[in-house]
Each structure stands twice: as C-alpha cells, then as structure tokens.
Design a protein around this motif. Structure first.
Motif, PDB file in Angstrom:
ATOM      1  N   PRO A 164       0.889  -1.139  -0.070  1.00  0.00           N
ATOM      2  CA  PRO A 164      -0.021   0.137  -0.169  1.00  0.00           C
ATOM      3  C   PRO A 164       0.915   1.320   0.116  1.00  0.00           C
ATOM      4  O   PRO A 164       1.911   1.314   0.535  1.00  0.00           O
ATOM      5  CB  PRO A 164      -0.732  -0.073   1.445  1.00  0.00           C
ATOM      6  CG  PRO A 164      -0.580  -1.619   1.938  1.00  0.00           C
ATOM      7  CD  PRO A 164       0.650  -1.806   1.351  1.00  0.00           C
ATOM      8  N   VAL A 181      -2.859  -0.856   4.482  1.00  0.00           N
ATOM      9  CA  VAL A 181      -4.014  -0.742   3.421  1.00  0.00           C
ATOM     10  C   VAL A 181      -4.910   0.292   4.180  1.00  0.00           C
ATOM     11  O   VAL A 181      -4.982   0.429   5.506  1.00  0.00           O
ATOM     12  CB  VAL A 181      -4.855  -1.939   3.155  1.00  0.00           C
ATOM     13  CG1 VAL A 181      -3.851  -2.900   2.352  1.00  0.00           C
ATOM     14  CG2 VAL A 181      -5.212  -2.588   4.425  1.00  0.00           C
ATOM     15  N   ASP A 182      -5.685   1.113   3.156  1.00  0.00           N
ATOM     16  CA  ASP A 182      -6.854   1.759   3.725  1.00  0.00           C
ATOM     17  C   ASP A 182      -7.976   0.945   4.034  1.00  0.00           C
ATOM     18  O   ASP A 182      -8.181  -0.177   3.662  1.00  0.00           O
ATOM     19  CB  ASP A 182      -7.060   3.013   2.618  1.00  0.00           C
ATOM     20  CG  ASP A 182      -5.989   4.113   2.916  1.00  0.00           C
ATOM     21  OD1 ASP A 182      -5.384   4.272   3.883  1.00  0.00           O
ATOM     22  OD2 ASP A 182      -5.660   4.469   1.569  1.00  0.00           O
ATOM     23  N   GLN A 233      -9.236  -1.325   1.110  1.00  0.00           N
ATOM     24  CA  GLN A 233      -8.364  -2.008   0.129  1.00  0.00           C
ATOM     25  C   GLN A 233      -8.193  -3.508   0.920  1.00  0.00           C
ATOM     26  O   GLN A 233      -7.937  -3.476   1.993  1.00  0.00           O
ATOM     27  CB  GLN A 233      -7.110  -1.220   0.251  1.00  0.00           C
ATOM     28  CG  GLN A 233      -6.048  -1.617  -0.852  1.00  0.00           C
ATOM     29  CD  GLN A 233      -4.979  -0.776  -0.990  1.00  0.00           C
ATOM     30  OE1 GLN A 233      -4.422  -0.207   0.069  1.00  0.00           O
ATOM     31  NE2 GLN A 233      -4.279  -0.710  -1.995  1.00  0.00           N
ATOM     32  N   THR A 242      -6.463  -7.668   0.629  1.00  0.00           N
ATOM     33  CA  THR A 242      -5.151  -8.407   0.024  1.00  0.00           C
ATOM     34  C   THR A 242      -5.572  -8.702  -1.320  1.00  0.00           C
ATOM     35  O   THR A 242      -4.478  -8.569  -2.246  1.00  0.00           O
ATOM     36  CB  THR A 242      -5.239  -9.807   0.807  1.00  0.00           C
ATOM     37  OG1 THR A 242      -5.085  -9.359   2.292  1.00  0.00           O
ATOM     38  CG2 THR A 242      -3.971 -10.605   0.249  1.00  0.00           C
ATOM     39  N   ASP A 273      -6.738  -6.780  -3.500  1.00  0.00           N
ATOM     40  CA  ASP A 273      -6.495  -5.718  -4.388  1.00  0.00           C
ATOM     41  C   ASP A 273      -4.807  -5.526  -4.696  1.00  0.00           C
ATOM     42  O   ASP A 273      -4.413  -5.355  -5.622  1.00  0.00           O
ATOM     43  CB  ASP A 273      -6.893  -4.516  -3.629  1.00  0.00           C
ATOM     44  CG  ASP A 273      -8.402  -4.347  -3.476  1.00  0.00           C
ATOM     45  OD1 ASP A 273      -9.238  -4.918  -4.599  1.00  0.00           O
ATOM     46  OD2 ASP A 273      -9.049  -3.768  -2.768  1.00  0.00           O
ATOM     47  N   LEU A 274      -4.279  -6.035  -3.698  1.00  0.00           N
ATOM     48  CA  LEU A 274      -2.868  -5.920  -3.577  1.00  0.00           C
ATOM     49  C   LEU A 274      -2.120  -6.825  -4.455  1.00  0.00           C
ATOM     50  O   LEU A 274      -1.274  -6.677  -5.516  1.00  0.00           O
ATOM     51  CB  LEU A 274      -2.211  -6.171  -2.420  1.00  0.00           C
ATOM     52  CG  LEU A 274      -2.263  -5.132  -0.925  1.00  0.00           C
ATOM     53  CD1 LEU A 274      -1.750  -5.407  -0.036  1.00  0.00           C
ATOM     54  CD2 LEU A 274      -2.110  -3.572  -1.784  1.00  0.00           C
ATOM     55  N   THR A 330      -3.263  -8.654   4.811  1.00  0.00           N
ATOM     56  CA  THR A 330      -3.441  -7.478   5.351  1.00  0.00           C
ATOM     57  C   THR A 330      -3.599  -7.639   6.713  1.00  0.00           C
ATOM     58  O   THR A 330      -4.859  -7.469   7.302  1.00  0.00           O
ATOM     59  CB  THR A 330      -4.490  -6.815   4.515  1.00  0.00           C
ATOM     60  OG1 THR A 330      -5.682  -7.566   4.490  1.00  0.00           O
ATOM     61  CG2 THR A 330      -4.094  -6.267   3.214  1.00  0.00           C
ATOM     62  N   ASP A 366       1.158  -4.706   5.721  1.00  0.00           N
ATOM     63  CA  ASP A 366       0.461  -5.532   4.903  1.00  0.00           C
ATOM     64  C   ASP A 366       1.171  -5.623   3.457  1.00  0.00           C
ATOM     65  O   ASP A 366       1.854  -4.577   2.981  1.00  0.00           O
ATOM     66  CB  ASP A 366      -0.776  -4.540   4.444  1.00  0.00           C
ATOM     67  CG  ASP A 366      -1.672  -4.495   5.731  1.00  0.00           C
ATOM     68  OD1 ASP A 366      -1.557  -5.243   6.651  1.00  0.00           O
ATOM     69  OD2 ASP A 366      -2.384  -3.334   5.820  1.00  0.00           O
TER      70      ASP A 366
END
Length: 349
Positions: free
Chosen positions: A27, A60-61, A64, A66, A68-69, A157, A175
């Motif tokens: 992130p 992460v925000d 967001q 895992t 997404d990453l 995350t 994360d």
C-alpha cells in the motif's frame, strides 16, 4: 527422498519448474512508529522497536484488501512478462485475509484478471509458511505435463485484524501482496514441509469463523476477534524448528556451503539475526527488510526478493533457500535456483 524419522517434515524433490518473475505490491500508506505514541509511551514504543526491529510499515486503507494488492501485482507481472491471461493454467491464492469466507477469492481474481475459464483457481489458508507451500503446490501442478503456467498470488493485510491495544503485535505487522509466475522447465527444487497443530493457540484469531462466530466482545482486556500472539512461545518454536529445517534442506539437496542467499520469513529482526548467527551464516547471505515493511505474514519472502535482491536476481542465477515458519504451527523450506528473472520488482498499489 526422506530424512530419518521425518523430524522436520517430508522432503520432496520436484525435477522441474522455475520462477519466471515476481512482483510484490505494498500500500501507499506508510505508518511510522510515531503513530503508536497515542497508545503507548515513548519508552514503550522505543523498547518494542528495539526488539522487533520495525521502524515503519505499510497499511491498507479501509476499502483495500489483500486481493487488491495481489491483483495489482499480477497485472504488472503479466504485462512485464508479456504473458497472455488465457495462457495461465492455474491460479493459487494463499492468504489468511481473503475477501470473503465464500466464495474463494481465487475465483474472483480469476475473473478480475481476465483469465480463461479453463484456469483452475483455489484458495489456501496459510500465513507465515504460505509462500513456500504455495510455490511447492504451483511446481507440483507442472509435473504431470498438463499445465505449463501457474500464477501464485500470496499476501495478507494483518493490519485489519490486529488489536491496537496488544503490545505483542500492534507494531509488528505490515500489509503486502505478491504475484509469482511459475512455469514448466527449469531445474525444479527441493522442499521440506511440516506442521505441529499443538501450537495453534499461540497465534490465533479465535472469533469470527464458525467455531466462535460471534465477534468483537472483549475478554480480559483483549478482543478475541483480533489476532492473539504469544510471542515467547513463537520465539521458542522458531529456534527449535528453523535450524533443523535449514539442515534438512542442506542434507536433502547435498549443497551445504553452496547456498547464495537464505530468505527467512521476516518474523522479528532480533529473531532473524539470532537464527543467522546460530546457523553460522554470513550477514550478506541473510537479507532483512522488516525494518521498512514489518512482518507481512505470507508475503515476506517475495517482498524480500523484490526489495533486497532485485538487481542480482535479474542478472544472475543464484542458489536460494527460502524458509517460512509460524502460525499453525507450520513451516516450509525450499531450495532452488532462481534467476535471471525478467521481472523482479516492488510496486505501490
């Protein structure tokens, strides 16, 4: 091939398979240790930093995940390798922080990345040892000749499940996600896999699934819906298992003294330096990045490769030992040749 008594796990030799590329994704949000001064005193923060070695981490925000990453890492990896999405035969998603309890996050990612309907996709619920287990699974799927390319997505995350009031874990975790392209060919590798479920209570989230579905009720000052870690027991477990795991890899492959790099799960800086000293390894053989990223659970090893070894492994072939260990208890080691890789990089999601 097996070691006497299988004390440290099954030894498995895979004759083919290779890593074609790795992208790690973190992130953009950097959280320094000043963040924790609202909860702990300056002395407490300083003492924890000295012990675990983490100066900053990525979190992460709220929206967001895992997935997404990992999706960002996978998109970049496929683009750089020029692999067509329809050429991927299987997708493995390894994480303890999936998007849903069902369906499998791997199925969602298969569609999100535009992979073909022929692509096998499944989740694996593993943490600290997850990358090595996933790499073994991916290479194992290539042995029969029916598949030629596997996309391994690994990440966590853990910031979403840490209790801010728990000094044992609040400052430790970061994360990250990753994508590893594994393809047929190459020289394969040697793997050692083991587990001891008696240690499960020492690193656990007790509520939120189906054994204890209710969540968020504090018991004795802690939240059982958040991660609970007995740091002393985890430390003892690590010192008992990891040196034997390294020796088992050496014995199985017959390469003691010829390994270029040892990539240990980034659990705790003090622990890592102690392990390296106990195993009589040189400092430059044991890269460390926990100071900048924290303990990113299943993603530590690919993130370590992408930050500390990107220059060397994109130019040369090296003998690399990978060791994951922790939650479960679970541990896994791999010894394989890596490089030269077409892509090995870290991106910000």
């Amino acid at each position: 091939m097996a070691i006497a008594g299988k004390e440290f796990g099954n030894v498995l030799r895979l004759p083919q398979g290779r890593i074609a590329g790795v992208v790690a994704s973190v992130p953009k949000r950097v959280v320094g240790n000043d963040h924790f001064l609202q909860t702990y005193s300056a002395d407490e923060v300083g003492n924890i930093e000295k012990m675990v070695g983490v100066k900053e981490r990525r979190w992460v925000d709220l929206g967001q995940t895992t997935a997404d990453l990992c999706a960002a890492a996978a998109s970049r990896l496929l683009e750089q390798l020029q692999w067509a999405p329809e050429s991927i035969d299987a997708l493995i998603f390894v994480s303890q922080t999936p998007d849903y309890r069902l369906p499998a996050t791997a199925s969602v990612l298969q569609d999100r990345l535009g992979l073909g309907r022929h692509c096998a996709a499944f989740d694996v619920n593993l943490g600290c040892s997850g990358y090595v287990y996933g790499l073994w699974l991916a290479m194992q799927m290539l042995q029969g000749g029916g598949m030629s390319r596997v996309l391994l997505l690994v990440g966590d995350t853990i910031s979403k499940v840490v209790d801010p009031a728990d000094r044992a874990s609040a400052m430790l975790f970061g994360d990250a996600g990753s994508a590893t392209a594994v393809e047929a060919g190459g020289s394969g590798g040697t793997f050692v896999l083991g587990s001891d479920g008696a240690g499960a209570p020492n690193l656990i989230i007790e509520q939120g699934a189906f054994r204890q579905p209710a969540a968020g009720q504090r018991e004795g000052g802690r939240n059982p819906a958040c991660l609970r870690m007995d740091g002393g027991e985890i430390f003892n477990f690590t010192l008992k298992v990891v040196p034997g795991l390294v020796n088992a890899l050496h014995a199985a492959a017959g390469v003691a003294g010829s390994v270029d790099y040892y990539l240990f799960h980034q659990a705790n800086q003090f622990m890592l330096k102690h392990l390296a000293k106990k195993a009589k390894l040189k400092e430059d053989q044991v890269p460390i990045n926990i100071d900048r990223y924290g303990n990113t659970s299943s993603a530590t090893i690919p993130l370590l490769m992408s930050t500390e070894l990107s220059e060397i492994l994109t130019l040369e072939k090296k003998s690399v030992a990978m060791c994951g260990f922790g939650v479960g208890y679970s541990w896994a080691g791999a010894l394989l040749e890596v490089g030269p890789l077409k892509v090995l990089e870290r991106i910000e999601a």
